[in-house]
Design a protein around this motif. Structure first.
Motif, PDB file in Angstrom:
ATOM      1  N   ASN A 126      45.874  32.618  38.030  1.00 51.86           N
ATOM      2  CA  ASN A 126      44.711  32.622  37.145  1.00 51.86           C
ATOM      3  C   ASN A 126      43.441  32.954  37.918  1.00 51.86           C
ATOM      4  OD1 ASN A 126      46.344  32.029  35.009  1.00 51.86           O
ATOM      5  ND2 ASN A 126      45.749  29.895  34.863  1.00 51.86           N
ATOM      6  N   TRP A 169      39.558  36.251  31.529  1.00 56.17           N
ATOM      7  CA  TRP A 169      40.727  36.240  32.422  1.00 56.17           C
ATOM      8  C   TRP A 169      42.038  36.251  31.650  1.00 56.17           C
ATOM      9  CZ3 TRP A 169      44.490  32.556  32.438  1.00 56.17           C
ATOM     10  CH2 TRP A 169      44.201  31.332  31.837  1.00 56.17           C
ATOM     11  N   GLN A 170      42.077  35.663  30.451  1.00 57.84           N
ATOM     12  CA  GLN A 170      43.319  35.653  29.676  1.00 57.84           C
ATOM     13  C   GLN A 170      43.696  37.054  29.212  1.00 57.84           C
ATOM     14  OE1 GLN A 170      42.404  32.593  26.787  1.00 57.84           O
ATOM     15  NE2 GLN A 170      43.577  31.092  27.951  1.00 57.84           N
ATOM     16  N   ALA A 198      45.238  38.575  32.233  1.00 55.03           N
ATOM     17  CA  ALA A 198      46.572  38.003  32.440  1.00 55.03           C
ATOM     18  C   ALA A 198      47.589  38.662  31.526  1.00 55.03           C
ATOM     19  CB  ALA A 198      46.549  36.494  32.206  1.00 55.03           C
TER      20      ALA A 198
END
Length: 100
Positions: free
Chosen positions: A52, A66-67, A70
């Motif tokens: 993460n 960030w998700q 990801a």
């Protein structure tokens, strides 16, 4: 006015504290280093650094959450994995885990 690290998308005061541990003190320092090199420094220096953190670094550089990074990276890794015929699977696993 100079942008602070905490002003980058996904970063805050805690991010500034963590980045300071690897001598990243301002936005110029942050953008001057390769994101994967920065991640490696964090992994070596800051206990508990995980993927993460890499996603957050990339997200801050690209001004996205960030998700989102990801999700996109998982898709990229999976696609690459399916088409990567050599080396054999056990060696591929070892190589990927060394990266992260």
């Amino acid at each position: 006015m100079t942008k602070r690290l905490r002003d980058l998308k996904g970063f805050g005061p805690k991010s500034e504290e963590v980045l300071a541990q690897v001598d990243i003190h301002n936005v110029d320092d942050f953008f001057a280093i390769d994101p994967f090199e920065l991640y490696q420094h964090l992994k070596e220096t800051v206990k508990g650094t995980g993927l993460n953190s890499l996603y957050a670094i990339i997200g801050a550089r690209e001004n996205c959450h960030w998700q989102t990074v990801a999700k996109e990276q998982k898709t990229t890794f999976y696609s690459a994995w399916k088409t990567w015929a050599w080396p054999p699977t056990s060696i591929r696993c070892q190589m990927l885990f060394r990266l992260f």
